[in-house]
Motif scaffolding. Structure first.
Motif, mmCIF file in Angstrom:
data_model
loop_
_atom_site.group_PDB
_atom_site.id
_atom_site.type_symbol
_atom_site.label_atom_id
_atom_site.label_comp_id
_atom_site.label_asym_id
_atom_site.label_seq_id
_atom_site.Cartn_x
_atom_site.Cartn_y
_atom_site.Cartn_z
ATOM 1 N N UNK A 285 0.828 -1.207 0.000
ATOM 2 C CA UNK A 285 0.000 0.000 0.000
ATOM 3 C C UNK A 285 0.863 1.257 0.000
ATOM 4 N N UNK A 286 1.795 1.307 -0.964
ATOM 5 C CA UNK A 286 2.640 2.494 -1.048
ATOM 6 C C UNK A 286 2.967 2.798 -2.502
ATOM 7 N N UNK A 287 3.264 4.067 -2.757
ATOM 8 C CA UNK A 287 3.647 4.522 -4.088
ATOM 9 C C UNK A 287 5.142 4.322 -4.270
ATOM 10 N N UNK A 288 5.517 3.652 -5.364
ATOM 11 C CA UNK A 288 6.927 3.392 -5.641
ATOM 12 C C UNK A 288 7.538 4.442 -6.555
ATOM 13 N N UNK A 289 6.711 5.094 -7.354
ATOM 14 C CA UNK A 289 7.203 6.055 -8.344
ATOM 15 C C UNK A 289 6.065 7.021 -8.643
ATOM 16 N N UNK A 290 6.426 8.308 -8.792
ATOM 17 C CA UNK A 290 5.374 9.303 -9.029
ATOM 18 C C UNK A 290 5.945 10.455 -9.840
ATOM 19 N N UNK A 291 5.220 10.866 -10.865
ATOM 20 C CA UNK A 291 5.559 12.070 -11.619
ATOM 21 C C UNK A 291 4.268 12.857 -11.829
ATOM 22 N N UNK A 292 4.091 13.917 -11.039
ATOM 23 C CA UNK A 292 2.841 14.660 -11.041
ATOM 24 C C UNK A 292 2.997 16.022 -11.710
ATOM 25 N N UNK A 293 1.862 16.618 -12.052
ATOM 26 C CA UNK A 293 1.824 17.927 -12.688
ATOM 27 C C UNK A 293 1.574 18.988 -11.618
ATOM 28 N N UNK A 294 2.203 20.155 -11.776
ATOM 29 C CA UNK A 294 2.001 21.242 -10.826
ATOM 30 C C UNK A 294 0.585 21.797 -10.946
ATOM 31 N N UNK A 295 -0.091 21.858 -9.816
ATOM 32 C CA UNK A 295 -1.485 22.278 -9.794
ATOM 33 C C UNK A 295 -1.683 23.643 -10.453
ATOM 34 N N UNK A 296 -0.808 24.597 -10.135
ATOM 35 C CA UNK A 296 -0.975 25.961 -10.630
ATOM 36 C C UNK A 296 -0.947 26.008 -12.154
ATOM 37 N N UNK A 297 -0.047 25.230 -12.758
ATOM 38 C CA UNK A 297 0.067 25.224 -14.220
ATOM 39 C C UNK A 297 -1.114 24.511 -14.864
ATOM 40 N N UNK A 298 -1.606 23.465 -14.206
ATOM 41 C CA UNK A 298 -2.785 22.766 -14.732
ATOM 42 C C UNK A 298 -3.988 23.697 -14.719
ATOM 43 N N UNK A 299 -4.185 24.410 -13.620
ATOM 44 C CA UNK A 299 -5.305 25.353 -13.516
ATOM 45 C C UNK A 299 -5.198 26.417 -14.613
ATOM 46 N N UNK A 300 -3.983 26.920 -14.835
ATOM 47 C CA UNK A 300 -3.777 27.921 -15.876
ATOM 48 C C UNK A 300 -4.147 27.361 -17.245
ATOM 49 N N UNK A 301 -3.704 26.140 -17.539
ATOM 50 C CA UNK A 301 -4.024 25.509 -18.818
ATOM 51 C C UNK A 301 -5.528 25.317 -18.985
ATOM 52 N N UNK A 302 -6.185 24.815 -17.938
ATOM 53 C CA UNK A 302 -7.619 24.562 -18.021
ATOM 54 C C UNK A 302 -8.397 25.854 -18.226
ATOM 55 N N UNK A 303 -7.923 26.945 -17.628
ATOM 56 C CA UNK A 303 -8.579 28.244 -17.829
ATOM 57 C C UNK A 303 -8.435 28.715 -19.269
ATOM 58 N N UNK A 304 -7.290 28.430 -19.876
ATOM 59 C CA UNK A 304 -7.099 28.804 -21.277
ATOM 60 C C UNK A 304 -8.050 28.042 -22.195
ATOM 61 N N UNK A 305 -8.474 26.876 -21.762
ATOM 62 C CA UNK A 305 -9.387 26.048 -22.571
ATOM 63 C C UNK A 305 -10.858 26.383 -22.330
ATOM 64 N N UNK A 306 -11.119 27.286 -21.391
ATOM 65 C CA UNK A 306 -12.511 27.552 -20.994
ATOM 66 C C UNK A 306 -13.387 28.018 -22.145
ATOM 67 N N UNK A 307 -12.821 28.820 -23.050
ATOM 68 C CA UNK A 307 -13.626 29.390 -24.125
ATOM 69 C C UNK A 307 -13.856 28.415 -25.278
ATOM 70 N N UNK A 308 -13.194 27.263 -25.226
ATOM 71 C CA UNK A 308 -13.342 26.273 -26.292
ATOM 72 C C UNK A 308 -14.493 25.322 -25.984
ATOM 73 N N UNK A 309 -14.984 24.664 -27.009
ATOM 74 C CA UNK A 309 -16.057 23.682 -26.824
ATOM 75 C C UNK A 309 -15.438 22.340 -26.429
ATOM 76 N N UNK A 310 -15.024 22.253 -25.171
ATOM 77 C CA UNK A 310 -14.371 21.043 -24.673
ATOM 78 C C UNK A 310 -14.955 20.656 -23.322
#
Length: 236
Positions: free
Chosen positions: A57-82
């Protein structure tokens, strides 16, 4: 299918380490496999963002995305039909109640964890036209720290250098298993990096063309137990 599960069980009983390697988060692996006790110990999920030892019950390897950059990207997509979706803490996080319902319809009994809206494993953006697809691709050019894998209707986005292959290499190194001792079976473009980490590369008959080109063997289609036949013939 039952035949595929029986064959995977046979391989596990023969001492072969089975590792489900998926673009899905951990809580949405195929229910047919999760119901089989002792079939596998390790999983690679979210396109290589997480490697988990279920027994410890443990993680052996992890490569995550920075929350702040993900939020920024998702906001840029807001005006698109996605429609936007993320993987957080091994679960799907859907945008809005309709997507939550759609997710449960698409994934059916596989779904254990869907939530609506820390750091993020993966983002998925679904688009409905070629124009929108191109727009999303243009936005992604501004995020060099992200990698992506485009399908016909959606794109999977994850941290740079994250892949099923990177995760598989990390797990193999931890277990002391050589590349020549690894066989992998895949069907999608996101399986290409996993092929690079394996000694034997098997593409399903229904795989995307670029994966078939890289394969040592092209198995029968998924619809006629191609994975089971390949395990029997080339691995067992």
């Amino acid at each position: 299918t039952e035949e595929t599960i029986r064959t995977i069980r046979k391989a596990a009983d023969a001492g072969i380490i089975i590792v489900p390697t998926s673009g899905r988060p951990l809580t949405c692996l195929p229910y047919q496999m999760t119901q089989e006790k002792g079939l596998y110990r390790y999983t690679i999920t979210s396109n290589g963002a997480q490697v988990v030892d279920l027994e410890e019950k443990k993680t052996l390897f992890r490569m995550l995305m920075k929350r702040e950059r993900v939020v920024q990207f998702l906001r840029e997509c807001e005006e698109l039909n996605v429609v936007r979706m993320t993987h957080i803490q091994h679960r799907y996080v859907m945008e809005g109640p309709l997507m939550e319902v759609a997710g449960r319809i698409v994934y059916g009994r596989d779904v254990d964890g869907i939530r609506r809206v820390n750091d993020i494993e993966e983002v998925q953006v679904y688009f409905f036209s070629g124009r929108t697809r191109r727009k999303v691709a243009e936005i992604l050019e501004g995020y060099p720290e992200f990698s992506s894998a485009f399908g016909s209707k959606y794109v999977e986005i994850f941290a740079k250098n994250t892949s099923k292959g990177t995760a598989l290499n990390a797990l193999a190194s931890r277990l002391g298993i050589a590349k020549e001792e690894i066989a992998c079976i895949g069907d999608s473009a996101n399986d290409l990096p996993m092929f690079e980490a394996a000694g034997l590369k098997i593409a399903m008959g229904n795989a995307v063309p670029e994966l078939k080109k890289k394969a040592d063997i092209v198995a029968y289609s998924n619809h006629i137990d191609g994975a089971a036949k390949a395990i029997e013939q080339y691995i067992l």
